[in-house]
Design a protein around this motif. Structure first.
Motif, mmCIF file in Angstrom:
data_model
loop_
_atom_site.group_PDB
_atom_site.id
_atom_site.type_symbol
_atom_site.label_atom_id
_atom_site.label_comp_id
_atom_site.label_asym_id
_atom_site.label_seq_id
_atom_site.Cartn_x
_atom_site.Cartn_y
_atom_site.Cartn_z
ATOM 1 N N ARG A 27 0.860 -1.179 0.000
ATOM 2 C CA ARG A 27 0.000 0.000 0.000
ATOM 3 C C ARG A 27 0.904 1.239 0.000
ATOM 4 N NH1 ARG A 27 -4.768 -2.559 1.197
ATOM 5 N NH2 ARG A 27 -4.488 -4.521 2.310
ATOM 6 N N SER A 28 0.957 1.880 -1.142
ATOM 7 C CA SER A 28 1.842 3.016 -1.373
ATOM 8 C C SER A 28 1.287 4.294 -0.758
ATOM 9 C CB SER A 28 2.000 3.213 -2.886
ATOM 10 O OG SER A 28 2.594 4.454 -3.178
ATOM 11 N N VAL A 30 1.594 7.074 -2.179
ATOM 12 C CA VAL A 30 1.337 8.001 -3.285
ATOM 13 C C VAL A 30 0.483 7.389 -4.393
ATOM 14 C CG1 VAL A 30 3.386 9.387 -2.818
ATOM 15 C CG2 VAL A 30 3.559 7.424 -4.368
ATOM 16 N N ALA A 31 -0.058 6.191 -4.165
ATOM 17 C CA ALA A 31 -0.922 5.560 -5.169
ATOM 18 C C ALA A 31 -2.237 5.166 -4.513
ATOM 19 C CB ALA A 31 -0.235 4.335 -5.770
ATOM 20 N N PHE A 32 -3.319 5.295 -5.259
ATOM 21 C CA PHE A 32 -4.643 5.014 -4.717
ATOM 22 C C PHE A 32 -4.860 3.523 -4.511
ATOM 23 C CE2 PHE A 32 -9.144 3.990 -5.515
ATOM 24 C CZ PHE A 32 -9.697 4.613 -4.410
ATOM 25 N N LYS A 33 -4.529 2.727 -5.520
ATOM 26 C CA LYS A 33 -4.782 1.292 -5.450
ATOM 27 C C LYS A 33 -3.592 0.558 -4.838
ATOM 28 C CE LYS A 33 -6.180 -0.812 -9.042
ATOM 29 N NZ LYS A 33 -6.437 -1.327 -10.396
ATOM 30 N N TYR A 35 -0.940 -2.546 -4.437
ATOM 31 C CA TYR A 35 -0.245 -3.403 -5.390
ATOM 32 C C TYR A 35 -0.156 -4.802 -4.794
ATOM 33 C CZ TYR A 35 1.222 0.979 -7.530
ATOM 34 O OH TYR A 35 1.244 2.211 -8.133
ATOM 35 N N GLN A 108 4.956 14.479 -2.492
ATOM 36 C CA GLN A 108 4.791 14.772 -3.916
ATOM 37 C C GLN A 108 6.086 14.507 -4.686
ATOM 38 O OE1 GLN A 108 3.349 18.784 -3.267
ATOM 39 N NE2 GLN A 108 1.241 18.182 -3.769
ATOM 40 N N SER A 111 6.358 10.856 -5.118
ATOM 41 C CA SER A 111 5.423 10.425 -6.152
ATOM 42 C C SER A 111 6.001 10.640 -7.550
ATOM 43 C CB SER A 111 4.099 11.178 -6.009
ATOM 44 O OG SER A 111 3.193 10.795 -7.018
#
Length: 132
Positions: A27-28, A30-33, A35, A108, A111
């Protein structure tokens, strides 16, 4: 046996890879979904260790199979604080790996750096999976 923190401190990514369960979910910050899977998690971790500058853990909290490791690092010269939240299964493998970072400006920058590397991360994950 080497702990996760010891492996990261030694930059021993092969040892980190060995600690990941096949069904691990990353769970990143900076990413919504999330991996899913060892191949992708391994590729992400191998890449992020190259993005972070002056990475070091400053605190650990353990509660059974749940671990929180607070770290400090820099990205593009911006200082950040983060936490790796790890959940281990009954075999001692990491099944859930969530990262949170602050402040926003450093998140940011992270990201942007990881987005630049994403095509290579995907290729590395596919190559790793094919070799297994």
């Amino acid at each position: 046996m080497v702990t996760f923190r010891e492996a990261i401190d030694a930059k021993d990514m092969d040892a980190v890879e060995a600690m990941l369960a096949d069904e691990v979910v990353f769970r990143s910050p900076v990413a919504f979904k999330p991996y899913p899977g060892k191949a992708m998690t391994n590729a992400i971790l191998r890449s992020v260790v190259e993005v972070f500058e002056d990475f070091h853990y400053v605190r650990e909290i353990h509660d059974g199979v749940k671990h929180a490791l607070v770290f400090e690092a820099k990205v593009d010269g911006l200082e950040l604080t983060g936490c790796d939240f790890l959940v281990f299964d009954e075999e001692g493998k990491i099944i859930d790996f969530m990262v949170m970072v602050r402040p926003l400006k450093a998140a940011q920058a992270l990201s942007v750096r990881m987005a630049e590397r994403y095509p290579g991360i995907q290729a590395a994950a596919m190559a790793w999976a094919a070799a297994q």
